[in-house]
Design a protein around this motif. Structure first.
Motif, PDB file in Angstrom:
ATOM      1  N   CYS A   1       0.837  -1.216   0.000  1.00 62.20           N
ATOM      2  CA  CYS A   1       0.000   0.000   0.000  1.00 62.20           C
ATOM      3  C   CYS A   1       0.865   1.256   0.000  1.00 62.20           C
ATOM      4  CB  CYS A   1      -0.920  -0.006   1.218  1.00 62.20           C
ATOM      5  SG  CYS A   1      -2.189  -1.290   1.193  1.00 62.20           S
ATOM      6  N   CYS A   2       1.862   1.281   0.849  1.00 57.07           N
ATOM      7  CA  CYS A   2       2.732   2.460   0.939  1.00 57.07           C
ATOM      8  C   CYS A   2       3.528   2.663  -0.349  1.00 57.07           C
ATOM      9  CB  CYS A   2       3.674   2.333   2.125  1.00 57.07           C
ATOM     10  SG  CYS A   2       2.849   2.356   3.741  1.00 57.07           S
ATOM     11  N   LEU A   3       3.973   1.567  -0.956  1.00 61.71           N
ATOM     12  CA  LEU A   3       4.747   1.684  -2.185  1.00 61.71           C
ATOM     13  C   LEU A   3       3.909   2.247  -3.328  1.00 61.71           C
ATOM     14  CD1 LEU A   3       6.946  -1.541  -2.267  1.00 61.71           C
ATOM     15  CD2 LEU A   3       7.739   0.809  -2.171  1.00 61.71           C
ATOM     16  N   LEU A   4       2.676   1.773  -3.453  1.00 62.82           N
ATOM     17  CA  LEU A   4       1.812   2.270  -4.527  1.00 62.82           C
ATOM     18  C   LEU A   4       1.584   3.766  -4.397  1.00 62.82           C
ATOM     19  CD1 LEU A   4      -0.805  -0.623  -4.746  1.00 62.82           C
ATOM     20  CD2 LEU A   4       0.988  -0.072  -6.394  1.00 62.82           C
ATOM     21  N   GLU A   5       1.401   4.236  -3.173  1.00 60.85           N
ATOM     22  CA  GLU A   5       1.185   5.672  -2.952  1.00 60.85           C
ATOM     23  C   GLU A   5       2.458   6.462  -3.224  1.00 60.85           C
ATOM     24  OE1 GLU A   5      -1.551   7.517  -2.200  1.00 60.85           O
ATOM     25  OE2 GLU A   5      -2.630   5.682  -2.674  1.00 60.85           O
ATOM     26  N   ALA A   6       3.597   5.937  -2.778  1.00 58.88           N
ATOM     27  CA  ALA A   6       4.850   6.668  -2.949  1.00 58.88           C
ATOM     28  C   ALA A   6       5.324   6.666  -4.399  1.00 58.88           C
ATOM     29  CB  ALA A   6       5.924   6.066  -2.043  1.00 58.88           C
ATOM     30  N   ALA A   7       5.060   5.570  -5.125  1.00 56.35           N
ATOM     31  CA  ALA A   7       5.595   5.424  -6.477  1.00 56.35           C
ATOM     32  C   ALA A   7       4.821   6.227  -7.511  1.00 56.35           C
ATOM     33  CB  ALA A   7       5.617   3.952  -6.871  1.00 56.35           C
ATOM     34  N   LYS A   8       3.535   6.411  -7.288  1.00 58.12           N
ATOM     35  CA  LYS A   8       2.718   7.033  -8.338  1.00 58.12           C
ATOM     36  C   LYS A   8       3.069   8.502  -8.568  1.00 58.12           C
ATOM     37  CE  LYS A   8      -1.210   8.330  -5.394  1.00 58.12           C
ATOM     38  NZ  LYS A   8      -2.652   8.113  -5.140  1.00 58.12           N
ATOM     39  N   ASP A   9       3.644   9.149  -7.589  1.00 59.79           N
ATOM     40  CA  ASP A   9       3.978  10.569  -7.725  1.00 59.79           C
ATOM     41  C   ASP A   9       5.399  10.791  -8.233  1.00 59.79           C
ATOM     42  OD1 ASP A   9       1.466  11.174  -6.684  1.00 59.79           O
ATOM     43  OD2 ASP A   9       2.194  11.173  -4.621  1.00 59.79           O
ATOM     44  N   LYS A  10       6.174   9.740  -8.393  1.00 61.20           N
ATOM     45  CA  LYS A  10       7.572   9.909  -8.796  1.00 61.20           C
ATOM     46  C   LYS A  10       7.723   9.839 -10.313  1.00 61.20           C
ATOM     47  CE  LYS A  10      10.923   8.485  -6.279  1.00 61.20           C
ATOM     48  NZ  LYS A  10      11.940   7.693  -5.562  1.00 61.20           N
ATOM     49  N   LYS A  11       8.804  10.434 -10.801  1.00 57.93           N
ATOM     50  CA  LYS A  11       9.094  10.480 -12.225  1.00 57.93           C
ATOM     51  C   LYS A  11       9.493   9.109 -12.743  1.00 57.93           C
ATOM     52  CE  LYS A  11      12.234  12.705 -15.513  1.00 57.93           C
ATOM     53  NZ  LYS A  11      13.393  13.614 -15.660  1.00 57.93           N
ATOM     54  N   ILE A  12       9.061   8.802 -13.970  1.00 59.25           N
ATOM     55  CA  ILE A  12       9.442   7.540 -14.588  1.00 59.25           C
ATOM     56  C   ILE A  12      10.926   7.595 -14.931  1.00 59.25           C
ATOM     57  CG2 ILE A  12       9.027   5.951 -16.502  1.00 59.25           C
ATOM     58  CD1 ILE A  12       6.232   7.126 -16.744  1.00 59.25           C
ATOM     59  N   PRO A  13      11.710   6.604 -14.521  1.00 54.18           N
ATOM     60  CA  PRO A  13      13.160   6.640 -14.760  1.00 54.18           C
ATOM     61  C   PRO A  13      13.505   6.403 -16.224  1.00 54.18           C
ATOM     62  CG  PRO A  13      12.527   4.572 -13.751  1.00 54.18           C
ATOM     63  CD  PRO A  13      11.291   5.413 -13.766  1.00 54.18           C
ATOM     64  N   PRO A  14      14.731   6.715 -16.636  1.00 51.02           N
ATOM     65  CA  PRO A  14      15.128   6.565 -18.039  1.00 51.02           C
ATOM     66  C   PRO A  14      15.378   5.117 -18.429  1.00 51.02           C
ATOM     67  CG  PRO A  14      16.984   7.313 -16.730  1.00 51.02           C
ATOM     68  CD  PRO A  14      15.799   7.313 -15.810  1.00 51.02           C
ATOM     69  N   ASP A  15      15.353   4.886 -19.746  1.00 51.00           N
ATOM     70  CA  ASP A  15      15.801   3.605 -20.281  1.00 51.00           C
ATOM     71  C   ASP A  15      17.322   3.550 -20.216  1.00 51.00           C
ATOM     72  OD1 ASP A  15      13.177   3.118 -20.799  1.00 51.00           O
ATOM     73  OD2 ASP A  15      13.318   3.370 -22.970  1.00 51.00           O
ATOM     74  N   ILE A  16      17.864   2.347 -20.056  1.00 48.17           N
ATOM     75  CA  ILE A  16      19.312   2.171 -19.954  1.00 48.17           C
ATOM     76  C   ILE A  16      19.774   1.201 -21.033  1.00 48.17           C
ATOM     77  CG2 ILE A  16      21.212   1.411 -18.473  1.00 48.17           C
ATOM     78  CD1 ILE A  16      19.481   2.122 -16.071  1.00 48.17           C
ATOM     79  N   CYS A  17      20.778   1.625 -21.802  1.00 50.28           N
ATOM     80  CA  CYS A  17      21.297   0.802 -22.890  1.00 50.28           C
ATOM     81  C   CYS A  17      22.815   0.726 -22.805  1.00 50.28           C
ATOM     82  CB  CYS A  17      20.906   1.393 -24.250  1.00 50.28           C
ATOM     83  SG  CYS A  17      19.138   1.659 -24.485  1.00 50.28           S
ATOM     84  N   TYR A  18      23.349  -0.377 -23.310  1.00 55.06           N
ATOM     85  CA  TYR A  18      24.788  -0.489 -23.513  1.00 55.06           C
ATOM     86  C   TYR A  18      25.070  -0.494 -25.012  1.00 55.06           C
ATOM     87  CZ  TYR A  18      26.874  -1.210 -18.920  1.00 55.06           C
ATOM     88  OH  TYR A  18      27.359  -1.016 -17.657  1.00 55.06           O
ATOM     89  N   THR A  19      26.114   0.235 -25.424  1.00 51.95           N
ATOM     90  CA  THR A  19      26.538   0.268 -26.820  1.00 51.95           C
ATOM     91  C   THR A  19      28.023  -0.009 -26.900  1.00 51.95           C
ATOM     92  OG1 THR A  19      26.900   2.648 -26.696  1.00 51.95           O
ATOM     93  CG2 THR A  19      24.739   1.906 -27.458  1.00 51.95           C
ATOM     94  N   ASN A  20      28.479  -0.259 -28.108  1.00 50.23           N
ATOM     95  CA  ASN A  20      29.894  -0.544 -28.311  1.00 50.23           C
ATOM     96  C   ASN A  20      30.730   0.719 -28.077  1.00 50.23           C
ATOM     97  OD1 ASN A  20      32.203  -1.956 -29.061  1.00 50.23           O
ATOM     98  ND2 ASN A  20      32.003  -1.354 -31.208  1.00 50.23           N
ATOM     99  N   ASN A  21      31.869   0.524 -27.492  1.00 51.81           N
ATOM    100  CA  ASN A  21      32.850   1.602 -27.356  1.00 51.81           C
ATOM    101  C   ASN A  21      33.886   1.365 -28.448  1.00 51.81           C
ATOM    102  OD1 ASN A  21      34.882   3.374 -26.646  1.00 51.81           O
ATOM    103  ND2 ASN A  21      34.692   2.991 -24.453  1.00 51.81           N
ATOM    104  N   PHE A  22      33.795   2.112 -29.536  1.00 52.64           N
ATOM    105  CA  PHE A  22      34.648   1.857 -30.691  1.00 52.64           C
ATOM    106  C   PHE A  22      36.114   2.142 -30.386  1.00 52.64           C
ATOM    107  CE2 PHE A  22      30.427   2.628 -32.397  1.00 52.64           C
ATOM    108  CZ  PHE A  22      30.281   1.545 -33.248  1.00 52.64           C
ATOM    109  N   LYS A  23      36.386   3.031 -29.435  1.00 51.65           N
ATOM    110  CA  LYS A  23      37.757   3.332 -29.075  1.00 51.65           C
ATOM    111  C   LYS A  23      38.338   2.273 -28.141  1.00 51.65           C
ATOM    112  CE  LYS A  23      37.113   8.326 -29.552  1.00 51.65           C
ATOM    113  NZ  LYS A  23      37.133   9.637 -28.864  1.00 51.65           N
TER     114      LYS A  23
END
Length: 812
Positions: free
Chosen positions: A77-99
């Motif tokens: 119950c507490c998590l649902l209330e606390a989470a709904k007002d927070k910003k959606i976090p970003p997507d996280i990706c890994y890419t090649n490091n050409f160097k």
């Protein structure tokens, strides 16, 4: 003999809290709304909300308390209330490091953009794979390439033209020898109009078909010409390098507009400095490896040794966290918190040479990344049992960075490793554990108190009042509605409430162990269903309780049977010197019950003091041992003010084979000692419980209901005589929630419960003899039990002194 005053018994109305039906304003629970909040855990809920909402470093939450107290429901119950007002976090990706390919880089995108970026890159590379070969096959490109190669050919032809004339005059010719995919110029002698190599010519010499002298001259001249040829080839290498560079520039010139246009379209859609830098590196890498996009010659399936094998995986995007479908902050529960599941892993694959290899596309994210920007729930004991998890979790919470590694301590083969760029994370970890784990970590782990600053403690009881009674009935309604159970009438709901008070162990409290309450609701509904009743009534609740006891009380029934058969010796009638019925509780985990134990005392002249037989054989715990020392202090305070306490006394729990712990029998042991010293017999129809302090005050104990009922069951099985009963500390009156049959026997004066405050009150009940108070001169009133004890101790002290004098005379 001084007259013994009559002690008041506990009236039947105080033996159990009975729910007033007037406090239940409904006919059935169908009229009651189901509860939608956590019941009876205001402290825990308040602490949870504090920990979940407060910003700042280290405010992760550790939840303690007994399972079934609603801590998980409260957390949800507490998590649902606390989470709904927070910003959606970003997507996280890994890419090649050409160097530096061994250190893949991290890219973050707005929620849902990571997947879109991956698709854009895949479409871009697919388009290049289609369009670049077409560009290389175009007339414009082929014409420009032809011009460059013809220019190089003319230069090469001029350099070789004079040399060819020269070797022709000498009887040689210039040929091109195929060496795999390449050709190289070579010089061959011409014999009878046909070019032959030296091996063929040597064979003719051996067959006497060609003069040896002429062969040796040709061989010598060939070596001279080969040296000259190498000088000419060396001279053309500069022009060849220039041609290769011009061809590469040509390829770059014709493809670059296509690459720049495609990357520009992607750059317009996705913002960020790191994204722009990555796209620039992608463009440079594509233009530097355009040969990868050219079609292979027909029939070539395997890569040429030393040649780069094009897979295009270096341009892929590995999306570790996709928040496209997330609403508010993520809430992740990791039920199996292994190292891989929490922190992620780097998977491996075997290449064609049999070696295990990996790259950034094999990086897998864990629960910590999926919970980034939100909340992660894990069970404390599960995390502690998994190798490497606790140390890595502490490091992550302290640095706020997740480092994904190829953690596999049991992998015995050599592998290629990569070190992905650490990922910045901001989340709260909620660990669910018990009090012992929390206090051990807080005391012995310096990091724990820094990273788990919020503690949410859940109680096993709640105050009983009108509000909590209403909440209890709403909980009953909730279970009935969710599981389609029969509704409870007033008496049925009252039975559940009274059971809650018994679980709590106090009349003014209700239990918050709702898993047990819910089980009682289900089982009561079952018995109502069996009877065909439309509603669950009090008798169905009683049936559920009785049947549950019957399922679990096998050990108790066996012990009762042994008592009845005389194998366990317990007297419930008559009087015996130095023998008292003590009471103890056996807790089997799922079921607890009380049973009487015979406690005996023997006293004699000596200086050994009180000997606890259980302690001597190491069958007693420290609390019980402390109780024996306390009763020794009580004896010294009562009887050794004007003489030494010279005696030897032994205390024993008869037929005890499993050990003794707790001080609830210390008052019982005092009574046995006083009886042995005074030689006044003790009633065996009375059982005793209660601890004692050095002042002779009786102190409260635990399990009072089980203890009373245990002795009652023994007496009832043998026959209630009307004189049997139990002595309890007066402080335990508010803890009484006895079974109905015990209360009925008390009402009929067949069983008695005596609350006492002091040892003197208890000994008077047990001996029917006045205890006696100490006079100003230190003596006790004649004819009282304390007077008899005092006289006996004085006699023992004098006899011991005389015995010592006699021994000294004999020695002299």
């Amino acid at each position: 003999m001084p007259e013994v005053k009559t002690f008041e018994e506990v009236p039947p109305g105080k033996l159990r809290w009975q729910c007033d039906l007037k406090s239940l304003p409904f006919k059935t629970t169908q009229e009651v709304s189901a509860c939608e909040v956590v019941i009876g855990q205001e402290r825990g809920v308040k602490a949870l909300n504090f920990g979940l909402r407060i910003p700042g470093f280290g405010y992760n939450v550790f939840i303690t308390g007994t399972g079934g107290t609603g801590r998980r429901s409260a957390l949800d119950c507490c998590l649902l209330e606390a989470a709904k007002d927070k910003k959606i976090p970003p997507d996280i990706c890994y890419t090649n490091n050409f160097k530096n390919p061994d250190m893949p880089r991290v890219l973050e995108f707005e929620p849902g953009q990571g997947k879109a970026f991956k698709k854009e890159m895949a479409d871009f590379i697919s388009a290049l794979k289609r369009n670049i070969p077409q560009i290389f096959e175009s007339d414009e490109y082929q014409t420009r390439r032809k011009v460059l190669t013809e220019q190089f050919g003319e230069i090469q032809k001029k350099k070789f033209k004079g040399f060819e004339k020269k070797i022709t005059i000498d009887g040689f010719t210039l040929v091109q020898i195929q060496m795999g995919p390449y050709t190289r110029p070579d010089i061959l002698p011409v014999i009878a109009g046909n070019p032959l190599n030296l091996d063929q010519l040597e064979s003719l010499v051996e067959k006497n078909q060609f003069p040896r002298e002429q062969f040796e001259a040709i061989q010598k001249r060939l070596l001279e010409l080969m040296v000259e040829l190498q000088q000419i080839i060396k001279g053309t290498r500069k022009e060849e390098k220039e041609l290769i560079e011009k061809l590469k520039n040509l390829e770059r010139d014709v493809v670059e507009p296509l690459v720049v246009e495609g990357i520009g379209e992607i750059r317009d859609k996705f913002q960020g400095q790191k994204v722009r830098e990555y796209l620039d590196e992608v463009g440079e890498n594509i233009l530097a490896n355009l040969s990868d996009f050219q079609e292979k010659p027909e029939g070539q399936t395997l890569p040429i040794p030393g040649q780069h094998e094009a897979s295009f995986s270096e341009y892929e995007v590995n999306v570790l966290v996709d928040n496209s479908g997330t609403e508010g902050a993520p809430i992740v529960e990791e039920t199996y918190p292994s190292y891989r599941n929490l922190f992620g892993s780097v998977e491996r694959m075997m290449d064609r040479s049999g070696l295990w290899r990996t790259d950034f596309t094999k990086i897998k994210g864990g629960s910590l990344l999926r919970a980034n920007g939100g909340y992660l729930i894990i069970n404390a004991k599960d995390a502690f049992l998994e190798p490497g998890v606790w140390l890595a979790l502490k490091r992550t919470l302290k640095t706020k960075r997740v480092e994904i590694q190829a953690y596999d301590p049991f992998f015995l083969f050599t592998t290629s490793s990569i070190k992905p760029e650490p990922i910045e994370v901001d989340l709260k970890v909620i660990m669910i554990g018990d009090h012992l784990s929390y206090h051990i970590l807080y005391r012995y782990d310096e990091d724990f108190k820094k990273i788990f600053k919020a503690k949410a403690d859940f109680d096993i009881v709640m105050d009983r009042n009108d509000a909590s009674i209403k909440e209890y009935t709403s909980f009953i309604t909730k279970i009935c509605q969710e599981e389609n159970l029969k509704p409870f009438d007033q008496t049925g709901a009252a039975g559940v409430l009274e059971y809650g008070a018994r679980l709590a162990g106090k009349q003014k409290k209700l239990s918050t162990q709702f898993h047990q309450i819910a089980d009682l609701v289900r089982e009561s509904s079952y018995w109502a269903e069996e009877e065909g009743s439309a509603h669950v009534k009090e008798k169905h609740v009683d049936m559920a309780i009785e049947n549950r006891i019957e399922r679990l009380n096998l050990v108790e029934s066996k012990i009762q049977e042994m008592i009845q058969d005389g194998q366990i010796m317990i007297d419930t009638e008559g009087r015996v010197v130095g023998q008292v019925n003590g009471l103890s509780v056996f807790d089997m985990g799922d079921y607890a019950f009380g049973r009487p134990s015979r406690i005996t005392a023997k006293t004699s002249m000596g200086k050994a003091g009180v000997i606890d037989i259980e302690r001597e054989v190491e069958m007693s715990g420290p609390i019980h041992t402390k109780g024996v020392y306390i009763l020794s202090g009580y004896l010294r305070g009562m009887y050794a003010q004007d003489k030494p306490l010279n005696m030897s006394a032994s205390l024993c729990f008869e037929q005890s084979y499993s050990g003794v712990e707790g001080d609830s029998a210390s008052s019982t042991e005092v009574y046995a000692l006083l009886s042995s010293l005074s030689e006044v017999p003790i009633r065996q129809d009375i059982a005793v419980t209660g601890s004692v302090n050095q002042k002779g005050e009786v102190q409260p104990i635990g399990g009072v209901n089980h203890k009373i009922e245990g002795f009652f069951d023994v007496c009832r099985a043998r026959r209630l005589t009307g004189t049997q009963g139990v002595i309890i500390p007066h402080q335990n009156l508010e803890d009484l929630m006895l079974r109905k049959e015990v209360i009925e026997a008390v009402k009929k004066k067949k069983f008695h419960i005596y609350p006492i405050q002091t040892i003197n009150q208890g000994i008077e009940i047990l001996t029917c003899m006045k205890a006696g108070e100490r006079r100003k001169d230190g003596s006790y009133e004649d004819g009282t039990l304390n007077h008899l004890v005092d006289q006996k101790l004085r006699e023992l002290a004098e006899n011991l002194e005389k015995f010592g004098e006699t021994e000294e005379k004999d020695e002299s």
